[in-house]
Design a protein around this motif. Structure first.
Motif, PDB file in Angstrom:
ATOM      1  N   ASP A 107       0.722  -1.045  -0.105  1.00 21.03           N
ATOM      2  CA  ASP A 107      -0.069  -0.161   0.050  1.00 21.03           C
ATOM      3  C   ASP A 107       0.912   1.296   0.033  1.00 21.03           C
ATOM      4  N   PRO A 108       0.958   1.784  -1.154  1.00 19.24           N
ATOM      5  CA  PRO A 108       1.736   3.059  -1.210  1.00 19.24           C
ATOM      6  C   PRO A 108       1.523   4.129  -0.082  1.00 19.24           C
ATOM      7  N   LEU A 109       0.190   4.320   0.565  1.00 14.09           N
ATOM      8  CA  LEU A 109      -0.231   5.243   1.368  1.00 14.09           C
ATOM      9  C   LEU A 109       0.627   4.929   2.806  1.00 14.09           C
ATOM     10  N   ARG A 110       0.645   3.705   3.144  1.00 14.22           N
ATOM     11  CA  ARG A 110       1.490   3.134   4.369  1.00 14.22           C
ATOM     12  C   ARG A 110       2.947   3.363   4.027  1.00 14.22           C
ATOM     13  N   GLY A 111       3.003   2.947   2.864  1.00 11.78           N
ATOM     14  CA  GLY A 111       4.822   3.110   2.512  1.00 11.78           C
ATOM     15  C   GLY A 111       5.269   4.601   2.749  1.00 11.78           C
ATOM     16  N   GLU A 112       4.198   5.651   2.473  1.00 10.73           N
ATOM     17  CA  GLU A 112       5.038   6.843   2.593  1.00 10.73           C
ATOM     18  C   GLU A 112       5.230   7.305   3.976  1.00 10.73           C
ATOM     19  N   ILE A 113       4.555   6.388   4.820  1.00  9.54           N
ATOM     20  CA  ILE A 113       4.877   6.696   6.111  1.00  9.54           C
ATOM     21  C   ILE A 113       5.900   6.072   6.819  1.00  9.54           C
ATOM     22  N   ALA A 114       5.749   4.444   6.326  1.00  3.19           N
ATOM     23  CA  ALA A 114       7.049   3.575   6.863  1.00  3.19           C
ATOM     24  C   ALA A 114       8.322   4.077   6.406  1.00  3.19           C
ATOM     25  N   ILE A 115       8.317   4.857   5.179  1.00  2.76           N
ATOM     26  CA  ILE A 115       9.709   5.167   4.507  1.00  2.76           C
ATOM     27  C   ILE A 115      10.665   6.274   5.507  1.00  2.76           C
ATOM     28  N   GLU A 116       9.856   6.988   6.298  1.00  4.93           N
ATOM     29  CA  GLU A 116      10.745   7.901   7.508  1.00  4.93           C
ATOM     30  C   GLU A 116      12.059   7.333   7.583  1.00  4.93           C
ATOM     31  N   ILE A 117      12.113   5.967   8.189  1.00  8.98           N
ATOM     32  CA  ILE A 117      13.269   5.356   8.392  1.00  8.98           C
ATOM     33  C   ILE A 117      14.305   5.459   7.268  1.00  8.98           C
ATOM     34  N   CYS A 118      14.131   5.450   6.299  1.00 13.81           N
ATOM     35  CA  CYS A 118      14.864   5.208   5.125  1.00 13.81           C
ATOM     36  C   CYS A 118      15.532   6.506   4.738  1.00 13.81           C
ATOM     37  N   GLN A 119      14.755   7.505   5.193  1.00 21.81           N
ATOM     38  CA  GLN A 119      15.300   8.813   4.593  1.00 21.81           C
ATOM     39  C   GLN A 119      16.732   9.359   5.099  1.00 21.81           C
ATOM     40  N   GLY A 120      16.993   8.750   6.585  1.00 20.31           N
ATOM     41  CA  GLY A 120      18.007   9.443   7.069  1.00 20.31           C
ATOM     42  C   GLY A 120      19.346   9.176   6.107  1.00 20.31           C
ATOM     43  N   CYS A 121      19.412   8.318   5.485  1.00 20.00           N
ATOM     44  CA  CYS A 121      20.660   7.693   4.494  1.00 20.00           C
ATOM     45  C   CYS A 121      20.002   7.970   3.171  1.00 20.00           C
ATOM     46  N   HIS A 122      18.765   7.554   2.696  1.00 24.03           N
ATOM     47  CA  HIS A 122      18.645   7.613   1.162  1.00 24.03           C
ATOM     48  C   HIS A 122      18.055   9.166   0.921  1.00 24.03           C
ATOM     49  N   LYS A 123      17.817  10.023   1.777  1.00 27.10           N
ATOM     50  CA  LYS A 123      17.512  11.207   1.532  1.00 27.10           C
ATOM     51  C   LYS A 123      16.041  11.440   1.253  1.00 27.10           C
ATOM     52  N   SER A 124      15.499  12.563   1.401  1.00 26.67           N
ATOM     53  CA  SER A 124      14.210  12.936   1.409  1.00 26.67           C
ATOM     54  C   SER A 124      13.695  12.816  -0.207  1.00 26.67           C
TER      55      SER A 124
END
Lengths: 272, 222
Positions: free
Chosen positions: A68-85
């Motif tokens: 579900d891309p909507l849930r994915g948009e929330i779950a992605i937070e953890i990835c952004q620290g390295c893979h950036k916004s």
């Protein structure tokens, strides 16, 4: 009579024996003294009997999950620290761009890292089962696939583009596509829009056997490549305009069960 | 509850071999327990619950702005985060000899009122710190350290430490408190982070990086 009783007892004990086997197979989780999870090891390309992209355990379950891309948009937070916004990665190649990557490819790579088939001790503490669930993996992968790929990725020096094109068109394009668009159904990653330095690093790892979840066909293909060849082909592919290959946002719906299911089915079919 | 408090006192006495220190800690615990018994009850909307003025406020400020840099500001912190910390102190997942007896003595029905009250207070505004350290800290906050595999803090804690319901607000927090917590995550003195995430991060941070990012976070927030 006695035999009959023994047979009954054996049958009753069967599930217990099976359970004991399961427990014995489950590896205890390794952590540092302060409790930081340490990446496990699973045999990869260096082992005999290696099967590329074997459909099993978490990979299979994440591919089957309805992302579900909507849930994915929330779950992605953890990835952004390295893979950036926006999951655009970093031009210095330290972290790849994930935006616009095929969901199947992302699921393969994350689950390979979790299983210990692709070495990534830096990422493991942020992608292990305590942090993201199998459902999260499916959600994140589908969401990332919908993100636009922008043409501002890191490029190479531009000196060996003719050589790079020649090499690319004499093999790489068969799997990764003429425009570097990859093939989600076959778990072949999109390369266009990726950062040059990341491509150089990973191609080198694949050639040298350090990327243990690599496709043996690709290892064979690039075995004769010199470092200069790798740099040339990475530079060429990093310059293919990603705009031509951006996945339309409307594809989100197609990424839902049918598409993910199709990928698994297609792979299982080809494996037979 | 009484038994737990007694246990705590015995434990504290064992921990602190210096007799006067043990006595001081014990008396602190007893005084707080007495205060909790003396000031029971909840609060009406908007007003500080009595337990806040009687107990929490002594260190964290009646408005959630802490009285000294070793204590965290609670004003504007997400109530889900505050609630988790209180529960972790009670259950022993987070260890602190001052907090544990206080929150253990708290009525369970007061916890919700206390965290909602602090969460609704106006956050502490950032205070200018050492400009060079702030700049280094800002870069680290955004980029992390790709050589050692430390993610940028911004990924989870959001722009300028604003936080969200999953990750606490850090903006305007006391620099001393932040650097102490990072050091505790690194040493393993604090282990109540979800999924060992902060222990993973802090394990790879240098003391300089901790101090810089703490100085930056203390400087942000309006």
């Amino acid at each position: 009579m006695n035999k009959f009783v023994l047979a009954i007892i054996a049958l009753l004990c069967w599930p217990l024996a099976a359970m004991a086997e399961d427990v014995a197979q489950a590896q205890p989780e390794k952590t540092t003294p302060t409790g930081v999870p340490v990446q496990p090891y699973e045999p990869g390309i260096e082992s005999s009997g290696y099967v590329w992209n074997e459909m099993k355990s978490e990979k299979l379950r994440a591919l089957r999950a309805l992302g579900d891309p909507l849930r994915g948009e929330i779950a992605i937070e953890i990835c952004q620290g390295c893979h950036k916004s926006g999951a655009q990665g970093r031009p210095d190649g330290s972290y790849p761009r994930l935006a616009g990557q095929h969901d199947t490819v992302l699921i393969k790579q994350i689950t390979d890292i979790r299983a210990g088939r692709r070495d990534n001790p830096k990422m493991y503490p942020f992608a292990n089962a305590h942090v993201i669930s199998i459902q999260d993996i499916a959600d994140i992968a589908v969401y990332l696939g919908t993100l636009p790929v922008t043409p501002d990725n890191g490029k190479g020096p531009g000196a060996g583009l003719a050589l790079g094109q020649k090499l690319y068109e004499s093999g790489c394009n068969k799997c990764h596509g003429d425009k570097g668009e990859g093939n989600g159904d076959k778990f072949y990653p999109r390369l266009s829009g990726q950062h040059y330095k990341y491509l150089v690093r990973e191609i080198t790892y694949i050639r040298d056997g350090q990327r243990r979840n690599a496709n043996p066909k690709m290892v064979e293909q690039i075995k004769p490549y010199s470092n200069a060849d790798i740099e040339a082909v990475a530079d060429y592919v990093s310059r293919i305009p990603p705009s031509a290959t951006v996945k339309a946002a409307t594809k989100v719906s197609e990424n839902k069960p049918a598409a993910a299911g199709k990928s698994v089915a297609a792979h299982v079919a080809t494996a037979k | 509850m009484k038994k737990m408090l007694q246990n705590y006192l015995v434990k504290t006495a064992e921990q602190f071999k210096g007799c006067s220190e043990a006595k001081r800690q014990s008396m602190f615990g007893v005084a707080l327990a007495a205060a909790l018994i003396a000031f029971p009850g909840g609060a009406s909307a908007g007003e500080a619950p009595q337990v806040v003025t009687a107990v929490c406020g002594g260190c964290h400020g009646a408005d959630g702005k802490a009285a000294a840099p070793m204590f965290p500001h609670l004003a504007g912190q997400y109530n889900v985060y505050l609630k988790k910390q209180i529960n972790d102190f009670i259950d022993g997942r987070r260890k602190n000899d001052m907090m544990t007896p206080v929150v253990t003595a708290m009525k369970p029905e007061d916890v919700g009122a206390v965290v909602d009250y602090f969460s609704a207070q106006k956050p502490v505004a950032g205070a200018a710190g050492d400009a060079k350290l702030v700049e280094t800290g800002m870069t680290f906050y955004q980029e992390g350290n790709s050589d050692t595999g430390v993610p940028g803090c911004v990924g989870c804690h959001m722009d300028e430490g604003a936080g969200n319901k999953q990750y606490p607000r850090l903006a305007g927090q006391s620099a001393m408190y932040i650097s102490t917590q990072l050091a505790n995550f690194k040493s393993g003195a604090r282990t109540n982070d979800n999924g060992s995430l902060m222990r993973s991060v802090a394990a790879k941070m240098t003391e300089q990086e901790m101090n810089a990012v703490a100085e930056y976070l203390a400087s942000v927030g309006k």
